[in-house]
Design a protein around this motif. Structure first.
Motif, short mmCIF file in Angstrom:
data_model
loop_
_atom_site.label_atom_id
_atom_site.label_comp_id
_atom_site.label_asym_id
_atom_site.label_seq_id
_atom_site.Cartn_x
_atom_site.Cartn_y
_atom_site.Cartn_z
N MET A 1 -15.03 18.41 -7.17
CA MET A 1 -14.75 17.25 -6.36
C MET A 1 -14.17 16.15 -7.23
O MET A 1 -14.58 15.97 -8.35
CB MET A 1 -16.04 16.73 -5.73
N SER A 2 -13.23 15.43 -6.65
CA SER A 2 -12.66 14.31 -7.39
C SER A 2 -12.79 13.04 -6.57
O SER A 2 -12.74 13.06 -5.34
CB SER A 2 -11.19 14.58 -7.72
N ARG A 3 -12.98 11.95 -7.26
CA ARG A 3 -13.13 10.65 -6.60
C ARG A 3 -11.83 10.26 -5.92
O ARG A 3 -10.75 10.68 -6.33
CB ARG A 3 -13.56 9.60 -7.62
N VAL A 4 -11.96 9.44 -4.88
CA VAL A 4 -10.80 8.94 -4.14
C VAL A 4 -10.98 7.46 -3.88
O VAL A 4 -12.08 6.92 -3.97
CB VAL A 4 -10.58 9.69 -2.79
N HIS A 5 -9.87 6.80 -3.58
CA HIS A 5 -9.88 5.40 -3.20
C HIS A 5 -9.63 5.29 -1.70
O HIS A 5 -8.76 5.97 -1.15
CB HIS A 5 -8.79 4.62 -3.93
N LEU A 6 -10.38 4.41 -1.07
CA LEU A 6 -10.26 4.15 0.36
C LEU A 6 -9.85 2.70 0.54
O LEU A 6 -10.51 1.79 0.02
CB LEU A 6 -11.60 4.42 1.05
N THR A 7 -8.75 2.47 1.26
CA THR A 7 -8.29 1.12 1.57
C THR A 7 -7.83 1.09 3.02
O THR A 7 -7.61 2.13 3.64
CB THR A 7 -7.11 0.67 0.69
N TYR A 8 -7.70 -0.12 3.54
CA TYR A 8 -7.08 -0.26 4.85
C TYR A 8 -6.12 -1.44 4.82
O TYR A 8 -6.27 -2.36 4.02
CB TYR A 8 -8.11 -0.43 5.98
N THR A 9 -5.12 -1.38 5.68
CA THR A 9 -4.11 -2.42 5.78
C THR A 9 -4.14 -3.01 7.18
O THR A 9 -4.21 -2.28 8.16
CB THR A 9 -2.71 -1.85 5.48
N GLU A 10 -4.11 -4.34 7.23
CA GLU A 10 -4.05 -5.06 8.50
C GLU A 10 -2.59 -5.22 8.92
O GLU A 10 -1.69 -5.13 8.07
CB GLU A 10 -4.70 -6.44 8.36
N PRO A 11 -2.32 -5.46 10.21
CA PRO A 11 -0.93 -5.55 10.69
C PRO A 11 -0.08 -6.61 9.98
O PRO A 11 1.12 -6.43 9.82
CB PRO A 11 -1.09 -5.91 12.17
N HIS A 12 -0.70 -7.69 9.52
CA HIS A 12 0.08 -8.74 8.85
C HIS A 12 0.35 -8.42 7.38
O HIS A 12 0.95 -9.23 6.67
CB HIS A 12 -0.61 -10.09 9.00
N GLY A 13 -0.10 -7.23 6.92
CA GLY A 13 0.25 -6.78 5.58
C GLY A 13 -0.85 -6.85 4.53
O GLY A 13 -0.68 -6.32 3.44
N TRP A 14 -1.96 -7.52 4.84
CA TRP A 14 -3.05 -7.59 3.87
C TRP A 14 -3.69 -6.22 3.70
O TRP A 14 -3.95 -5.52 4.67
CB TRP A 14 -4.11 -8.60 4.35
#
Length: 61
Positions: A1-14
């Motif tokens: 298993m390898s670590r992963v990054h989780l992110t999210y983007t809002e509609p205005h680009g943040w």
């Protein structure tokens, strides 16, 4: 298993700071749980799961 990054983007680009989690399954669980708890936010967020290339990365854990 390898670590992963989780992110999210809002509609205005943040984009959220990355969370470094144990593996893709854990990231998908967190994404799905967050979406279930906040459906109004879920409808506007775009989630991204990417490989973590450094076990000692500076992302949140």
């Amino acid at each position: 298993m390898s670590r992963v990054h989780l992110t999210y983007t809002e509609p205005h680009g943040w984009t959220s700071p990355p969370d470094c989690v144990a593996d893709r399954q854990a990231a998908e669980f967190l994404r799905d749980a967050t979406n279930a708890l906040t459906p109004s936010a879920a409808s506007r967020r775009t989630w991204t799961i990417t490989d973590c290339t450094d076990e000692n990365c500076e992302a949140r854990r």
